[in-house]
Design an enzyme around this catalytic site. Sequence first.
Site, PDB file in Angstrom:
ATOM      1  N   PHE A 111       0.838  -1.201   0.000  1.00 49.62           N
ATOM      2  CA  PHE A 111       0.000   0.000   0.000  1.00 49.62           C
ATOM      3  C   PHE A 111       0.868   1.244   0.000  1.00 49.62           C
ATOM      4  CE2 PHE A 111      -2.414   3.307   2.373  1.00 49.62           C
ATOM      5  CZ  PHE A 111      -3.494   3.432   1.516  1.00 49.62           C
ATOM      6  N   VAL A 112       0.482   2.204  -0.839  1.00 46.92           N
ATOM      7  CA  VAL A 112       1.114   3.520  -0.883  1.00 46.92           C
ATOM      8  C   VAL A 112       0.004   4.556  -0.706  1.00 46.92           C
ATOM      9  CG1 VAL A 112       2.408   5.169  -2.286  1.00 46.92           C
ATOM     10  CG2 VAL A 112       2.985   2.736  -2.371  1.00 46.92           C
ATOM     11  N   PHE A 135       6.870   4.767  -6.232  1.00 43.44           N
ATOM     12  CA  PHE A 135       7.144   4.260  -4.896  1.00 43.44           C
ATOM     13  C   PHE A 135       6.642   2.825  -4.710  1.00 43.44           C
ATOM     14  CE2 PHE A 135       6.971   8.944  -4.094  1.00 43.44           C
ATOM     15  CZ  PHE A 135       8.318   9.089  -3.814  1.00 43.44           C
ATOM     16  N   TYR A 174       1.561  -4.358 -12.334  1.00 43.67           N
ATOM     17  CA  TYR A 174       2.237  -5.625 -12.050  1.00 43.67           C
ATOM     18  C   TYR A 174       2.701  -6.305 -13.336  1.00 43.67           C
ATOM     19  CZ  TYR A 174       0.240  -5.085  -7.358  1.00 43.67           C
ATOM     20  OH  TYR A 174      -0.102  -4.614  -6.110  1.00 43.67           O
TER      21      TYR A 174
END
Length: 224
Positions: free
Chosen positions: A153-154, A163, A198
């Site tokens: 999680f960001v 990130f 992904y």
Amino acid sequence: MAAAEPPPPPTPTPAAPTALPESGPVGNPIFARIRIAIPSDVPHLHKLMYQLAVFERLPDMFSATESSLSSTLFNSPPFQSVTVFLLEVSPTPFTDAHPPITQVVVNLDLPIADPEAQKFGSGGDAVVAGFVLFFPNYSTFLAKPGFYIEDLFVRDCYRRKGFGKILLSAVAAQAVKMGYGRVEWCVLDWNVNAIKFYEEMGAEVLQEWRICRLTGDALQAYGK
């Protein structure tokens, strides 16, 4: 009698090298590091995990507390059981003693406005921006251990800036370092941005597999 060959052309004079400006990074640099989470990070982790539950449209299923996290996350050395990598960012270089797993400088076009900077402050100018939680699993087909990523999680204002890739790459690099065979995780089928991200990183999305889960009363029934 053969004519004499013409003299060779003069060698060009090398151009004087252009000096680089003696200035710092261009744009809006932000310092980022990944480090292993420690018990004092639990308040930040709890807030991040709740934000993840809200993002996944599952806040009613979130029952973790700071106390339950503290009692279950740090019972084994890193990489032997549950491990959490914490993502921290800062407008200035980190000066504390936390050893980083990885550390980079990201140059952004615009500065990041973080409305929760005070809530997620972690010392000095640093703020917590995200996390990844993972643990070992095992592949009988490969006869090798691997890592399973439970959560990545960001926070919203730090997304789409690289990130998430830094977090995922840190887990993959640790797997390679330990001689593990693979890294696996799940993704919600409606999260098309994550699926694309992904796949661009080289991950294979396995369409033919389904998650099976026993939890709550269904699980407790087996203890009777």
